[in-house]
Design a protein around this motif. Structure first.
Motif, PDB file in Angstrom:
ATOM      1  N   ALA A  80       0.831  -1.204   0.000  1.00 30.07           N
ATOM      2  CA  ALA A  80       0.000   0.000   0.000  1.00 30.07           C
ATOM      3  C   ALA A  80       0.861   1.249   0.000  1.00 30.07           C
ATOM      4  CB  ALA A  80      -0.926  -0.005   1.214  1.00 30.07           C
ATOM      5  N   LEU A  81       1.869   1.277   0.857  1.00 25.69           N
ATOM      6  CA  LEU A  81       2.719   2.464   0.959  1.00 25.69           C
ATOM      7  C   LEU A  81       3.501   2.689  -0.334  1.00 25.69           C
ATOM      8  CD1 LEU A  81       3.397   4.662   2.988  1.00 25.69           C
ATOM      9  CD2 LEU A  81       5.309   3.251   3.773  1.00 25.69           C
ATOM     10  N   GLU A  82       3.990   1.607  -0.924  1.00 21.84           N
ATOM     11  CA  GLU A  82       4.711   1.710  -2.195  1.00 21.84           C
ATOM     12  C   GLU A  82       3.790   2.234  -3.301  1.00 21.84           C
ATOM     13  OE1 GLU A  82       6.919  -1.288  -5.422  1.00 21.84           O
ATOM     14  OE2 GLU A  82       6.396  -1.997  -3.415  1.00 21.84           O
ATOM     15  N   LEU A  87       1.511   6.644  -6.754  1.00 26.81           N
ATOM     16  CA  LEU A  87       0.279   7.325  -7.187  1.00 26.81           C
ATOM     17  C   LEU A  87       0.041   8.622  -6.422  1.00 26.81           C
ATOM     18  CD1 LEU A  87      -1.820   4.047  -7.209  1.00 26.81           C
ATOM     19  CD2 LEU A  87      -1.310   5.394  -9.253  1.00 26.81           C
ATOM     20  N   LYS A  88       1.100   9.233  -5.919  1.00 25.90           N
ATOM     21  CA  LYS A  88       0.959  10.392  -5.032  1.00 25.90           C
ATOM     22  C   LYS A  88       0.198  11.540  -5.668  1.00 25.90           C
ATOM     23  CE  LYS A  88       5.593  12.241  -6.071  1.00 25.90           C
ATOM     24  NZ  LYS A  88       5.905  11.230  -7.120  1.00 25.90           N
ATOM     25  N   ARG A 114      -8.167  10.298  -6.038  1.00 29.36           N
ATOM     26  CA  ARG A 114      -8.978  11.408  -6.525  1.00 29.36           C
ATOM     27  C   ARG A 114      -8.429  11.867  -7.867  1.00 29.36           C
ATOM     28  NH1 ARG A 114      -8.107  14.067  -1.529  1.00 29.36           N
ATOM     29  NH2 ARG A 114      -7.460  15.933  -2.642  1.00 29.36           N
ATOM     30  N   ALA A 115      -9.327  12.068  -8.825  1.00 28.15           N
ATOM     31  CA  ALA A 115      -8.919  12.517 -10.156  1.00 28.15           C
ATOM     32  C   ALA A 115     -10.051  13.294 -10.788  1.00 28.15           C
ATOM     33  CB  ALA A 115      -8.539  11.321 -11.031  1.00 28.15           C
ATOM     34  N   ASN A 116      -9.701  14.233 -11.673  1.00 30.34           N
ATOM     35  CA  ASN A 116     -10.736  14.975 -12.395  1.00 30.34           C
ATOM     36  C   ASN A 116     -11.529  14.055 -13.309  1.00 30.34           C
ATOM     37  OD1 ASN A 116     -10.105  17.560 -11.316  1.00 30.34           O
ATOM     38  ND2 ASN A 116      -8.331  17.682 -12.676  1.00 30.34           N
ATOM     39  N   PRO A 189      -0.653   8.429   3.517  1.00 32.83           N
ATOM     40  CA  PRO A 189       0.633   7.712   3.571  1.00 32.83           C
ATOM     41  C   PRO A 189       1.351   7.795   4.911  1.00 32.83           C
ATOM     42  CG  PRO A 189       0.403   8.791   1.460  1.00 32.83           C
ATOM     43  CD  PRO A 189      -0.773   9.232   2.284  1.00 32.83           C
ATOM     44  N   HIS A 190       1.372   8.965   5.539  1.00 32.77           N
ATOM     45  CA  HIS A 190       2.104   9.086   6.805  1.00 32.77           C
ATOM     46  C   HIS A 190       1.494   8.199   7.878  1.00 32.77           C
ATOM     47  CE1 HIS A 190      -1.159  11.987   7.719  1.00 32.77           C
ATOM     48  NE2 HIS A 190      -0.891  11.702   8.975  1.00 32.77           N
ATOM     49  N   LYS A 191       0.176   8.018   7.852  1.00 31.09           N
ATOM     50  CA  LYS A 191      -0.476   7.148   8.820  1.00 31.09           C
ATOM     51  C   LYS A 191      -0.138   5.685   8.551  1.00 31.09           C
ATOM     52  CE  LYS A 191      -3.196   5.861  12.111  1.00 31.09           C
ATOM     53  NZ  LYS A 191      -2.793   6.046  13.539  1.00 31.09           N
TER      54      LYS A 191
END
Length: 200
Positions: A80-82, A87-88, A114-116, A189-191
């Motif tokens: 998930a983190l990778e 996908l940041k 999230r994406a337009n 990500p930080h969580k």
């Protein structure tokens, strides 16, 4: 012979939890129905709630999978983190079993992006030559219910789901969890990094 209705509800919840963990069932309603069928009990008043099944799932992991599940959970959170780093640009958050601590060998790592437009995510994956399958998933935002694009791919033989929601302030709040009916827990990500550090 079961002493009372509550005992039977507990047994059905435990079997549904086993189906979810061992056999990869992801729809709690289907898992509960299958479990009830195995006990020959289809009466609605004997159906455990989703919360009871979720509690039974945690119990199942603690009682039967304590030796192996932590490594699975760690691997899913590392993936998930990778993926979140990769996908940041789409503001990823982790939801589902890898966040809740119930990831099993057949569970998916689920990220909300999230994406337009969902085509942005498709083009990004295509540009990096990452194969994926396209599906849809229903989400509830309060009383609003709709289907949203879901891209399914694999990392180290682990299924990763990318659920794309509009990059719009109207979707700032969490979708309702299909398990609890309350706002879905999400982790940035930080969580996720903190969760991994807490597993050391």
């Amino acid at each position: 012979m079961y002493s009372n209705t509550q005992d039977l509800r507990h047994q059905i919840a435990a079997e549904a939890a086993r189906l979810i963990y061992d056999e990869g069932y992801r729809d709690y309603k289907v898992a509960k129905t299958k479990a009830a069928q195995r006990f020959g009990q289809l009466q609605s008043y004997l159906q455990p709630t989703n919360e009871e099944v979720e509690e039974a799932l945690h119990d199942h992991i603690r009682l039967f999978e304590a030796d192996t599940q932590p490594a699975i959970l760690r691997h899913h959170r590392e993936i998930a983190l990778e993926a979140m780093s990769f996908l940041k640009d789409f503001h990823p958050v982790l939801v589902g079993s890898a966040l809740e601590g119930t990831a099993g060998p057949l569970s998916a790592v689920t990220l909300q992006l999230r994406a337009n437009a969902p085509e942005e995510v498709m083009m990004y994956l295509d540009d990096h030559q990452i194969p994926f399958q396209t599906q849809e998933r229903r989400l509830n935002y309060g009383k609003k219910q709709d289907y949203y694009p879901l891209f399914r791919l694999y990392v180290d033989e682990v299924e990763v789901e990318l659920l794309v929601i509009p990059d719009d302030p109207r979707f700032a709040s969490a979708a309702l969890s299909p398990i609890t009916g309350k706002g879905m827990r999400r982790a940035e990500p930080h969580k996720v990094r903190e969760l991994l550090e807490g597993m050391d």
